[in-house]
Design an enzyme around this catalytic site. Structure first.
Site, PDB file in Angstrom:
ATOM      1  CE  LYS A 141     -27.690 -32.445 -23.096  1.00 14.30           C
ATOM      2  NZ  LYS A 141     -26.798 -31.462 -22.458  1.00 14.30           N
ATOM      3  CD  GLU A 161     -26.831 -27.244 -20.992  1.00 13.60           C
ATOM      4  OE1 GLU A 161     -27.569 -27.210 -22.002  1.00 13.60           O
ATOM      5  OE2 GLU A 161     -26.179 -28.253 -20.667  1.00 13.60           O
ATOM      6  NE  ARG A 208     -19.947 -30.914 -19.106  1.00 11.77           N
ATOM      7  CZ  ARG A 208     -20.097 -30.819 -20.404  1.00 11.77           C
ATOM      8  NH1 ARG A 208     -19.052 -30.597 -21.173  1.00 11.77           N
ATOM      9  NH2 ARG A 208     -21.274 -30.929 -20.950  1.00 11.77           N
TER      10      ARG A 208
HETATM   11  C1  3PG Z   1     -23.328 -31.009 -23.490  1.00 13.18           C
HETATM   12  O1  3PG Z   1     -22.995 -30.959 -22.333  1.00 13.18           O
HETATM   13  O2  3PG Z   1     -24.507 -30.880 -23.834  1.00 13.18           O
HETATM   14  C2  3PG Z   1     -22.307 -31.290 -24.518  1.00 13.18           C
HETATM   15  O3  3PG Z   1     -21.052 -31.474 -23.997  1.00 13.18           O
HETATM   16  C3  3PG Z   1     -22.250 -30.245 -25.565  1.00 13.18           C
HETATM   17  O4  3PG Z   1     -21.804 -30.910 -26.667  1.00 13.18           O
HETATM   18  P1  3PG Z   1     -20.818 -30.260 -27.719  1.00 13.18           P
HETATM   19  O5  3PG Z   1     -19.594 -29.824 -26.950  1.00 13.18           O
HETATM   20  O6  3PG Z   1     -20.521 -31.370 -28.685  1.00 13.18           O
HETATM   21  O7  3PG Z   1     -21.534 -29.095 -28.355  1.00 13.18           O
END
Ligand code: 3PG
Length: 207
Positions: free
Chosen positions: A129, A41, A45
């Site tokens: 999600k 994924e 960003r």
């Molecule tokens: C996302 O975009 O799903 C989160 O930023 C991932 O979360 P994490 O960095 O705490 O694993």
């Protein structure tokens, strides 16, 4: 990938990847696949995200490449056009859901409450999600949902770690988890692909 459940069955952990340069994209995807995690994924960003998705789609066919952090109809369309094979959003509105549906791609709409999960179920989608998983109540919260919304299937993401993933994966309504711990920023900056492969291999063994 024909359905979102196919995507969720690829790995116990969907790596949430942030790339700062397009050059990181192909090696990080190959390193994850080498560790037994054939899915990415890639979050929208950074300015290079769409180019990174395009590069992985073209050069790493063994990896199913998705776009994460899809927060607008335009982003859903751009991700589709770049070659994304699935979409993930951190939250969901009727407009965003319709836009993701319009792409024809499998997608995971983000939810954090029972009402949001019911809205997604009402739209005809079971998989979603759960974000941000830890701040939203973690395993205690998710574990209390099957009695009221047994049809909802979650991919909890946000604050999930190698240590906490097994407790999520043990829940009846969790298909897989998402997390960024497989692709630490410093490992990508140092091009330490062996470390990414090692972290992926450990994640692939989680279930
Ligand atoms: C996302 O975009 O799903 C989160 O930023 C991932 O979360 P994490 O960095 O705490 O694993």
């Amino acid at each position: 990938m024909s359905s979102v459940s196919d995507v969720l069955s690829l790995s116990p952990v969907i790596p949430v990847v942030v790339v700062e340069t397009v050059d990181q994209a192909v090696p990080v995807a190959r390193a994850l696949a080498a560790g037994g995690v054939p899915v990415v994924e890639l979050t929208l960003r950074t300015p290079v995200a769409l180019d990174a998705i395009r590069a992985i789609a073209e050069e790493v066919p063994e990896v199913t490449i998705g776009a994460g952090t899809v927060t607008s109809p335009e982003a859903a369309k751009r991700a589709h056009d770049a070659g994304a094979q699935f979409l993930v959003s951190p939250g969901c509105t009727p407009t965003l859901l319709a836009a993701m549906e319009d792409t024809g791609l499998p997608f995971l709409p983000g939810t954090a409450t029972v009402s949001e999960a019911i809205a997604v179920l009402e739209s005809g989608h079971r998989e979603m999600k759960f974000f941000p998983a830890e701040p939203s109540g973690g395993t205690a919260y998710l574990g209390s949902l099957p009695t009221v919304i047994p049809d909802a299937v979650f991919c909890p993401t946000g604050g999930v770690s190698a240590a906490s993933a097994p407790a999520y994966l043990a829940l009846a309504n969790v298909a897989c988890v998402g997390g960024s711990w497989l692709t630490p920023k410093d490992a990508l900056a140092a091009e330490d692909w062996a470390r990414v492969t090692e972290l992926a291999a450990a994640a692939a063994r989680l279930r």
